[in-house]
Structures are given as C-alpha cells and as structure tokens.
Design a protein around this motif. Structure first.
Motif, PDB file in Angstrom:
ATOM      1  N   ASP A  48       0.869  -1.177   0.000  1.00 10.45           N
ATOM      2  CA  ASP A  48       0.000   0.000   0.000  1.00 10.45           C
ATOM      3  C   ASP A  48       0.902   1.221   0.000  1.00 10.45           C
ATOM      4  O   ASP A  48       1.683   1.419   0.934  1.00 10.45           O
ATOM      5  N   THR A  50       1.487   5.500  -0.830  1.00 10.79           N
ATOM      6  CA  THR A  50       0.988   6.855  -1.039  1.00 10.79           C
ATOM      7  C   THR A  50       2.155   7.740  -1.446  1.00 10.79           C
ATOM      8  O   THR A  50       3.236   7.657  -0.861  1.00 10.79           O
ATOM      9  N   ARG A  55      -1.767   7.095  -5.357  1.00 11.92           N
ATOM     10  CA  ARG A  55      -2.031   6.257  -4.189  1.00 11.92           C
ATOM     11  C   ARG A  55      -2.391   4.876  -4.722  1.00 11.92           C
ATOM     12  O   ARG A  55      -3.455   4.688  -5.318  1.00 11.92           O
ATOM     13  N   HIS A  57      -2.361   0.447  -4.534  1.00 13.57           N
ATOM     14  CA  HIS A  57      -2.434  -0.750  -3.701  1.00 13.57           C
ATOM     15  C   HIS A  57      -2.183  -1.959  -4.598  1.00 13.57           C
ATOM     16  O   HIS A  57      -2.861  -2.135  -5.618  1.00 13.57           O
ATOM     17  N   HIS A  68      -4.476  -1.398  -7.832  1.00 14.70           N
ATOM     18  CA  HIS A  68      -5.621  -0.497  -7.674  1.00 14.70           C
ATOM     19  C   HIS A  68      -5.122   0.922  -7.477  1.00 14.70           C
ATOM     20  O   HIS A  68      -4.346   1.198  -6.553  1.00 14.70           O
ATOM     21  N   GLU A  70      -6.105   4.376  -6.256  1.00 14.33           N
ATOM     22  CA  GLU A  70      -7.170   4.889  -5.398  1.00 14.33           C
ATOM     23  C   GLU A  70      -7.764   6.190  -5.932  1.00 14.33           C
ATOM     24  O   GLU A  70      -8.975   6.400  -5.883  1.00 14.33           O
ATOM     25  N   ARG A  71      -6.931   7.091  -6.431  1.00  7.72           N
ATOM     26  CA  ARG A  71      -7.433   8.390  -6.879  1.00  7.72           C
ATOM     27  C   ARG A  71      -8.333   8.252  -8.095  1.00  7.72           C
ATOM     28  O   ARG A  71      -9.350   8.934  -8.217  1.00  7.72           O
ATOM     29  N   ASN A  73      -9.812   5.411  -8.798  1.00 12.03           N
ATOM     30  CA  ASN A  73     -10.720   4.311  -8.459  1.00 12.03           C
ATOM     31  C   ASN A  73     -10.814   3.325  -9.617  1.00 12.03           C
ATOM     32  O   ASN A  73     -11.898   2.932 -10.047  1.00 12.03           O
ATOM     33  N   TYR A  75      -8.793  -0.309 -11.366  1.00  9.64           N
ATOM     34  CA  TYR A  75      -7.916  -1.424 -11.026  1.00  9.64           C
ATOM     35  C   TYR A  75      -7.716  -2.320 -12.240  1.00  9.64           C
ATOM     36  O   TYR A  75      -8.545  -2.375 -13.152  1.00  9.64           O
ATOM     37  N   ALA A 200     -15.723   1.094  -8.598  1.00  9.17           N
ATOM     38  CA  ALA A 200     -14.383   1.000  -9.175  1.00  9.17           C
ATOM     39  C   ALA A 200     -14.465   0.511 -10.620  1.00  9.17           C
ATOM     40  O   ALA A 200     -15.287  -0.345 -10.966  1.00  9.17           O
TER      41      ALA A 200
END
Length: 220
Positions: A48, A50, A55, A57, A68, A70-71, A73, A75, A200
């Motif tokens: 994970d 940042t 960001r 994962h 993935h 995050e910003r 969304n 994957y 997502a």
C-alpha cells in the motif's frame, strides 16, 4: 542480511522514500512516497503506497496480481505465477511495473542484489533513525550504483537503500528508509485478496512500451 531476510516466513515493514525526476530543463525534482509492505512466503504480497504521483495498492494472493489506483478508483487484474519471485519478474518484464527495492523481497536477496555487481566496499558504522547500522556501497556493470545500511546486531535488517542511475541524465536517485519491521505479523489470507471498491472501474494493464511515465520508478 540476505540469509536473515530469506529465512523469514512472513514480515511487514514501513517504507519512506524519495524518487528523483529529471525535467527536460535538467532540473531535478524530488518526489515523496511512503508505504506499507506485507509479505508471506512463498506466494502472498501486499503493498500500500501513497506518494506525490499516486495512491496505489498492490495485491498478490498466489493466483492473481491486482493493482488499484485509489485516486482514479480503477484497477487492473491479471493471472500471476505461484510465487512472489516469479510474480515480481512477470510484473517487470510483461507489465512494465518495476518496483525499486523489490530485490529485498525475493527468496534469495543476495543473488538478486549482486547479479551485476562489479565492485563493493564497506564504509563503516553509521546511524539510521536512531539504529546502529553498517554502511555498504556497490557499483554495478549496468550503470547503477547502490548503497545499503544494515542493522547491527542479531537482526541484520536493511534500514536504508539508495539506488543511483549514474548513466541517466542528472543521475537520479531512489532512496528508501525501512522501519517498523515486524517479523511475526500474523498475516491472514484475506489481507492479500482484492475486493473492488464501490464504483471501481476495471481496466487493462498497459504494455511496457506504452506506459511512459506510469512506471513505479527505475529498478536496480
């Protein structure tokens, strides 16, 4: 250090690092990144992370590799080999995902780290984040210099790792400090399995030659 790391069945570690980006003007910009790594041998990995750029994962459960963002969304998921070692190789060669420091995660760190080494030296004792360490420096035949700071004592863990791409314009560096080592984290299988967040969007991995600046940074 390599023998000690490879003997650990599972561990977690906190990372804090910087990555240089050299602009067209020649100016060097330093980007920040931090993360948490969880590894369970032979076939589970989670990262994970940042940073200034993203960001992210990463999930690997022994069957699939998922990244993935995050910003955005979004994957991407792909079938993966049955070991962490083979999956990291596949991610680099087929997906263009080069993770600096990945040599410390494989089953034989010594072989991975020293593959292209042509010289090395011991620079003596030092301190990293209040921990007594041994400082070592190496030069590779492929245009890369790198340094390791290894904890002194019964737990010879890597505490800092620096990679310098000396043959690239501006000689950019990747530097990472490793802290909060836990060698008995009691990891569970569900921590390595990805469940898509609500709304997502699933996308495809880009081919390495079309990723451009999307890679995670140059590897050793």
């Amino acid at each position: 250090m390599s023998d000690f790391l490879s003997a650990q069945r599972e561990f977690s570690v906190r990372t804090q690092g910087t990555l240089d980006e050299v602009l067209d003007s020649g100016q060097k910009i330093q980007l920040q990144r931090s993360g948490d790594v969880r590894l369970q041998r032979p076939n589970r990995l989670r990262v994970d992370r940042t940073g200034d750029l993203a960001r992210l994962h990463l999930f690997y459960d022994g069957r699939q590799l998922t990244l993935h963002g995050e910003r955005a969304n979004a994957y991407a998921t792909t079938p993966a080999p049955t070991t962490v070692d083979a999956t990291l190789d596949m991610a680099s060669q087929k997906l263009g995902l080069d993770a600096p420091g990945a040599d410390l995660l494989v089953s034989n760190p010594y072989a991975a780290l020293t593959e292209d080494v042509c010289s090395g030296r011991y620079l003596g004792g030092s301190m990293v984040d209040g921990v007594a360490v041994h400082h070592l420096a190496f030069r590779n035949s492929d245009g890369v210099d790198w340094e390791l700071w290894v904890e002194d004592g019964p737990r010879p863990l890597p505490r800092k790792y620096v990679i310098t791409s000396r043959d690239l314009p501006g000689a950019p560096q990747y530097s990472v400090s490793l802290s909060e080592w836990n060698l008995s984290p009691q990891l569970t299988q569900d921590q390595f399995q990805f469940t898509p967040p609500r709304d997502a969007m699933r996308v495809s991995f880009l081919a390495p030659d079309s990723q451009g600046g999307a890679q995670q940074g140059g590897s050793k």
